[in-house]
Structures are given as C-alpha cells and as structure tokens.
Write an enzyme that holds these catalytic residues in place. Structure first.
Site, PDB file in Angstrom:
ATOM      1  N   LYS A 160       0.828  -1.218   0.000  1.00  0.00           N
ATOM      2  CA  LYS A 160       0.000   0.000   0.000  1.00  0.00           C
ATOM      3  C   LYS A 160       0.859   1.263   0.000  1.00  0.00           C
ATOM      4  CE  LYS A 160      -2.261  -1.518   3.651  1.00  0.00           C
ATOM      5  NZ  LYS A 160      -1.691  -2.876   3.777  1.00  0.00           N
ATOM      6  N   VAL A 161       1.838   1.328   0.933  1.00  0.00           N
ATOM      7  CA  VAL A 161       2.665   2.540   0.996  1.00  0.00           C
ATOM      8  C   VAL A 161       3.577   2.605  -0.230  1.00  0.00           C
ATOM      9  CG1 VAL A 161       4.352   3.849   2.317  1.00  0.00           C
ATOM     10  CG2 VAL A 161       2.595   2.563   3.534  1.00  0.00           C
ATOM     11  N   ASP A 180       9.404  -6.984  -5.222  1.00  0.00           N
ATOM     12  CA  ASP A 180       8.486  -7.516  -4.216  1.00  0.00           C
ATOM     13  C   ASP A 180       8.042  -8.887  -4.711  1.00  0.00           C
ATOM     14  OD1 ASP A 180       6.269  -8.219  -2.665  1.00  0.00           O
ATOM     15  OD2 ASP A 180       5.579  -6.157  -2.454  1.00  0.00           O
ATOM     16  N   VAL A 240      11.106   4.610   5.759  1.00  0.00           N
ATOM     17  CA  VAL A 240       9.925   5.064   6.507  1.00  0.00           C
ATOM     18  C   VAL A 240       9.108   3.825   6.895  1.00  0.00           C
ATOM     19  CG1 VAL A 240       7.896   6.643   6.410  1.00  0.00           C
ATOM     20  CG2 VAL A 240       9.985   7.273   5.245  1.00  0.00           C
ATOM     21  N   ARG A 242      10.363   0.356   8.877  1.00  0.00           N
ATOM     22  CA  ARG A 242      10.703  -0.019  10.241  1.00  0.00           C
ATOM     23  C   ARG A 242      12.222  -0.019  10.421  1.00  0.00           C
ATOM     24  NH1 ARG A 242       6.548   1.249  11.561  1.00  0.00           N
ATOM     25  NH2 ARG A 242       4.939   0.190  12.775  1.00  0.00           N
ATOM     26  N   ASP A 266      13.149   7.709   9.090  1.00  0.00           N
ATOM     27  CA  ASP A 266      12.055   8.068  10.000  1.00  0.00           C
ATOM     28  C   ASP A 266      11.934   7.060  11.142  1.00  0.00           C
ATOM     29  OD1 ASP A 266       9.671   9.532  10.778  1.00  0.00           O
ATOM     30  OD2 ASP A 266       8.499   7.829  10.019  1.00  0.00           O
ATOM     31  N   GLU A 271      13.431   2.828  19.585  1.00  0.00           N
ATOM     32  CA  GLU A 271      12.835   4.171  19.538  1.00  0.00           C
ATOM     33  C   GLU A 271      12.389   4.594  20.937  1.00  0.00           C
ATOM     34  OE1 GLU A 271       9.766   4.167  16.537  1.00  0.00           O
ATOM     35  OE2 GLU A 271      11.196   3.869  14.929  1.00  0.00           O
ATOM     36  N   HIS A 293      10.016   9.108  13.836  1.00  0.00           N
ATOM     37  CA  HIS A 293       8.871   8.254  13.494  1.00  0.00           C
ATOM     38  C   HIS A 293       7.600   9.095  13.277  1.00  0.00           C
ATOM     39  CE1 HIS A 293       7.177   3.908  13.992  1.00  0.00           C
ATOM     40  NE2 HIS A 293       6.481   4.591  13.091  1.00  0.00           N
ATOM     41  N   LEU A 294       7.679   9.965  12.304  1.00  0.00           N
ATOM     42  CA  LEU A 294       6.569  10.889  12.044  1.00  0.00           C
ATOM     43  C   LEU A 294       5.721  10.475  10.847  1.00  0.00           C
ATOM     44  CD1 LEU A 294       8.215  14.423  12.557  1.00  0.00           C
ATOM     45  CD2 LEU A 294       6.753  13.132  14.119  1.00  0.00           C
TER      46      LEU A 294
END
Ligand SMILES: NC(=O)c1ccc[n+]([C@@H]2O[C@H](COP(=O)([O-])OP(=O)(O)OC[C@H]3O[C@@H](n4cnc5c(N)ncnc54)[C@H](O)[C@@H]3O)[C@@H](O)[C@H]2O)c1
Ligand SMILES: O=C(O)[C@H](O)COP(=O)(O)O
Length: 599
Positions: A160-161, A180, A240, A242, A266, A271, A293-294
């Site tokens: 999705k991302v 993928d 962005v 993990r 990110d 964390e 992590h925004l």
C-alpha cells in the site's frame, strides 16, 4: 473527557490508551465504555493496571509483550492505531484469544507523503540547510542538491505505501523500478513500476532506494554492507518502514566510507534511540535527514486510524466481528449476522454434548473426535470459523476451571488441539431440508471413535464413559445432537436416539423413560414436591430412522424388559435440581436416566 483512573460507569468495559490517540475515535467509545487515557506509564505501571481492562489501544511505542498480555486477564482486544503490529506479540495474543486489530489503510497516504518529504529533503539537503541558516550562516554552494526528475527510484515492497510512493514519485518525473516477490503485477504496472527480477538490479540502478516492507524475520537487516556496496556512490536510501530493515551499523559505515551519498530515516531499531547506538550516530550524521517516526503523524491520518480502531473495539466488545483483525479470519458483517443464531446453537450443542454425553472425568472426555455436518442452506456457507469456535467453546465450557477462558475464532483451533478435540467439518449440500419443518438449515454433531486411539481399528464398541447421570454408558454411536434455527431461535431436533424439539437454554432436566402412561404426572408431582417449577416441557420419541433397526432402536434395558417404546422427557425448570431429587426420579419405575444440564 477521559477518566484518569477510576471508572465512573460501574460495570462498563474499560479501555486503556497509554499513547496519544486522536480524540475523534475516542469520542465514539465514551457512550458505552470507560475510556482511560494514561500517557507516560512505565512498563511496570502498565503491567500493574492492565488486569482491569477489556481493551487496549496503542500506537508503536507500547510493547504489548507476552507478560503484558498474560497480565491482561480481562483483555479481549488490542487495537493498534496504525499499520505495523510488530510491537504486539501476536502468538501470545492468539493463544489467549485476544483479538488484535489494526488500521491497514488509515495512515498510508501520510507515510507515503513523508517518504516523498524525505526523498526531497535528502535530494536538496533540506535538513542541513535549515540547521545552517538557523545558526546564522548563509551557506549556498556547499548545500547544492540534485533533482529527482529523471532519476531512478527503487522501491522495495510494492504494497500500500510502496505503490502510493510510486504514484507520487511518478508525478515528479522519476523512473520507477521495484522488487516484491508477492507484488500485484497489475497494480505495479498501473503505477508505472517496472518489477525487476533480483534485488541486485535495484541496488545497481537506484539513485534513491526506499523501503516499504513489514518488519519480519525475512526483512530484518535485508539491506546491509553487501547490498549497500552495490549501490552508486551518489545514491540515497530512505526508510519510513521499520528500523532495522536497513542494518544501522552497515548504513553508518557506508555513509562514513562514502559508499553511498545519503539517507532519510524516520524509523529506528530502538525508539527513541539509545545514546551510543548506531541509530544515534546516524541521526547526527551530516548526510542523514532524520525524523522521530513521524510517518503517520498527520492530523488526517491520526483521525482515520483512531476512528477505524475505535469502531472495531466497539464491535468486538459488543460481540461483533472487527473488519481488520490481524490474528483472525475476516468475516463480513452481513455474513456474520446470518451466522449469529447458529453460533448460539453450536455453543449450546457443545455444552449439551459435554453435559449430557460426557463423562464425569473431563480429562478422559477431551480426546474425542466429532463429525460436524452443516446441512441445507448452511452447507453453502464458506465461513464456518465462528460456528467451529462456538462449538469448541460450548464443549469446553462445562469442564473448564478457568473462568476467563476466552474462546473465539482467534484461538478455537488451538484450544481444540490442546484439549485433544478433533472436529471434522463437512457439508451435506445434497440434503435438501428446505421447507421441511419450517427451517432451511440444520447442523448435526456426531461423536465417533477417535482414530488416534488404539482401539479405533476394532469394530464399534461401547463407549467407556459414563453418562451425565453417572449410571450407564451411552453408546458412542448414539452420541448425536442435531439442531436448527427458526425465527432466530435455536432448537435441538435430535438428542441421541430421540427426535425432539426443544430450545436449549436455562436448566434442563432430561429424563429417559419407558414410553408409558402416567410418567409425566409422576415426574411433575415429584418436582412440585421438591419446589422445582416446570417452565416448559417437550417429549422426544425414538427417531423414526431407528425404528427399522433390528431392535426398533430400543435400548438394551427396554429390550431386556420386553418394552415396546421409550422416550425422552425434556423439562425446562426454574432452578438446579438437587442430587437427591434426581435420584428420587431415577428410582421411579420406568425412569432409566435423569440428567440435569445447564445451558
Ligand atoms: N513510518 C511510519 O509512520 C509508517 C506508517 C505506515 C506504515 N509504516 C510501515 O510501512 C511498511 C509498509 O506498510 P504497508 O501498509 O505498505 O504494508 P503492505 O503489507 O501493504 O505492503 C508490504 C509489502 O512488502 C512486501 N514484502 C514483504 N516481504 C518482502 C521482501 N522480503 N522483499 C520485498 N518485498 C516484500 C509485501 O509483499 C507487501 O507487498 C510497514 O513496515 C509499516 O509498518 C510506517
Ligand atoms: O505502523 C504504523 O502505522 C506507523 O509506523 C505509525 O506508527 P505510530 O502510530 O506510532 O505513529
């Protein structure tokens, strides 16, 4: 708005929210639940209070580990207000029957936009430039960047991302390649992503490389020294997804040795990062643009995920199914509504089986094999997990000592396995029961000799277990229960050798007797004397199908005593029947069994 500790709603279920979750969703909960927002709890404090809560809503900071789940004795749902559930111990949650839900769509756009922000920031040195100008400097030539138009963006993970990033980057004029192994090739083609055969091709061609896979065993450290060394010296990498998918130590070395040109990060392995770890050094590195992590931290995304998971918490706590359970099969609401009365029926059939046919020794009982047949319209139902789970729950309920045993579609299979219960589901599509007796679907539960037991190879034998009355073994092949639903009410249509029709609820006294005049009056009299009120009554003659058997379907007692008929008498009574009363009834001439079951 939310309580800080004690409940104000008596017995209302309680929801704990130890992180910042948008109030848009929480508002939905407040009408029926006690909502406790408790930010800043230490892991120990969380452990201390979790036992009071039915639901827990978290983001990525709270570590929902086995210890916390086990301490959450009342927990029914853990909701992750976001996508990644790598902070939740799914295996333990599943074992405990705790449903884990997430919001798989709510923050996709935010994460993709943040990736584009880091892409541009690394291309144009935005981070450094901002620090430089704030410190009073005016550095221009040192901070010259590159354009992204015409450059190659390599995307690892076309979910999705990843594909949302692809569409946005396509708009910036970038060439898109991706890797993928499970990609939807049509969706990738529609986003103009050329799927390459090997990861090496990505590394060699990438001007920018962005990661959008989940953090799982196979992706942990998937980009390390060997992979980074294959990249162009000017290439920038973005993460962005993990922390830890790109090995942080390897990335630091690659930046220091100028093997690659920069990074936009990110997310981090730990964390917030610890003072001396590689992540902290990366954050300070001049070639790195970093954010805490925004990716999902936009007003819009937080509203979306909050509403999404809060709606699911409400569904679960009101006995409905969630739409995005991570550890349970997805069942459409419409389908579930159709199944709901059968769920009740199956649970009652399970409890009736154990209470009526089961032996007093639960350890013995729990290695039983069942055939469960869905008949009529129920035979076309694809989704039978709720029915299976309800049956397991019902079978186990009378013999479980754990008050909190939470059996549902999440853990039913596991619990059945643990308890040695084998259930073979089948469909009898050819059995057309439409229009017969006012119902169109039925279900039959039949116990059979456990194929795992050594005696299974021998001919059918007498089941060694005593019945609920404790006085006579019931033949295993007689252990049959059939039921149907009419006007949303469950009915039992066959119990053992007897055809019947009763609603399986409350306290039932089930008597087997010779079918002779006067029995009902005698039993009624004895119960009346004992102060037991009869609420309803049904009788069950021998099943017609058995009539043609050699002995007309009669029991050994009946045949031995020259009787021609026997029947069941099912009495709905207003309270538990004392053992003394039950024995008194059994002493009555012609009463062969008397069992009390509570459903
Ligand atoms: N930074 C943030 O705030 C933020 C926000 C949202 C999502 N995320 C993270 O982004 C990641 C992607 O989320 P999504 O919603 O797109 O997930 P998704 O499940 O839709 O897509 C993940 C894709 O990765 C692919 N994949 C799995 N293993 C792979 C491998 N070894 N090599 C290549 N591809 C592989 C899968 O086939 C899938 O297509 C997740 O890690 C999620 O936690 C982060
Ligand atoms: O997996 C996710 O949804 C993102 O990483 C967002 O995490 P967060 O809710 O902690 O911001």
């Amino acid at each position: 708005m939310s309580q800080q500790g004690t409940a104000n709603g008596g017995d209302r279920p309680k929801v704990l929210i130890p992180e910042k979750v948008s109030p848009d969703g929480l508002k939905l909960l407040q009408a029926s639940l006690d909502v406790h927002e408790r930010k800043g709890l230490s892991p120990e404090e969380l452990l201390d209070i979790i036992g009071d809560y039915e639901a827990l809503i978290v983001r990525s900071e709270t570590k929902v580990n086995a210890k916390l789940l086990q301490a959450g004795k009342k927990l029914r749902v853990v909701a992750r207000a976001g996508v990644g559930v790598d902070n939740v111990d799914l295996e333990t949650a599943t074992k405990l029957g705790v449903i884990v839900v997430n919001s798989p769509q709510g923050n996709i756009n935010a994460a993709a936009e943040h990736t584009i922000a880091l892409l541009m920031a690394t291309a144009r040195n935005i981070g450094d430039a901002s620090v430089s100008i704030k410190s009073g400097k005016w550095e221009r030539s040192k901070l010259t960047g590159v354009e992204v138009k015409g450059k190659t963006l390599a995307i690892v993970g076309l979910g999705k991302v990843g594909l949302t990033v692809a569409r946005a980057a396509g708009g910036l004029g970038m060439n898109l390649i991706g890797y993928d192994p499970y990609a939807n090739v049509n969706l990738a083609a529609a986003a103009n992503v050329e799927i390459v055969g090997t990861m090496d091709e990505l590394f060699e061609q990438a001007d920018f490389l962005t990661i959008h896979t989940p953090m799982i065993a196979s992706t942990k450290g998937m980009i390390s020294t060997a992979e980074l060394s294959k990249m162009k010296k000017t290439a920038r990498v973005l993460n962005v997804a993990r922390g830890g998918i790109i090995d942080e130590t390897a990335l630091l070395e690659a930046l220091e040795s100028q093997t690659i040109g920069g990074a936009g990060l990110d997310v981090f392995t730990s964390e917030p990062p610890q003072a001396d770890d590689a992540a902290s050094k990366l954050i300070k590195h001049p070639k790195v643009v970093a954010t805490p992590h925004l990716g999902a931290s936009t007003v819009e995304a937080q509203e979306n995920v909050s509403i999404d998971v809060c709606e699911q918490v409400l569904s679960i706590l009101s006995g409905q199914l969630p739409r995005s359970a991570v550890n349970a099969p997805i069942i459409m609401a419409e389908e579930y509504r159709t199944l709901a009365p059968f769920v009740t029926l199956l649970e009652r059939m399970g409890t009736l089986y154990t209470s009526y046919f089961g032996p007093s020794n639960s350890a013995q009982r729990l290695r039983t094999t069942f055939d469960l047949t869905y008949e009529g319209t129920l035979a076309s139902t694809k989704t039978t997990q709720p029915l299976f789970a309800a049956l397991v729950k019902g079978l186990v309920a009378p013999v479980t000592s754990q008050e909190n045993t939470n059996i549902n579609i999440v853990n039913a299979e596991l619990i059945a396995k643990e308890r040695g219960i084998l259930i073979n589901e089948s469909r009898a599509r050819d059995r057309d029961i439409e229009g017969r007796e006012g119902y169109s679907a039925s279900v039959t539960l039949r116990a059979r000799l456990d194929p795992r037991s050594p005696s299974a190879s021998r001919a059918p034998r007498q089941d060694p277990f005593k019945d609920a009355a404790g006085n006579r073994a019931k033949k295993l092949e007689d252990q049959i229960i059939s039921g149907f639903v009419s006007n949303n009410t469950p009915y039992i249509s066959r119990l053992g050798r007897f055809a019947t029709s009763f609603v399986p609820e409350g306290v039932l006294l089930i008597l087997r007797n010779y079918d002779e005049p006067g029995k009902i009056g005698t039993v009624g009299g004895k119960l009346g004397k004992a102060g037991v009120n009869i609420r309803n009554m049904s009788v069950g003659p021998l099943d017609e199908g058995l009539r043609n058997n050699g002995n007309g379907g009669l029991s050994a007692d009946a045949t031995a005593n020259g009787k021609e008929n026997e029947a069941l008498m099912i009495l709905g009574v207003d309270r538990q029947v004392d053992e003394e009363v039950r024995k008194d009834l059994l002493g009555e001439d012609g009463v062969l069994e008397a069992a009390s079951v509570t459903l």
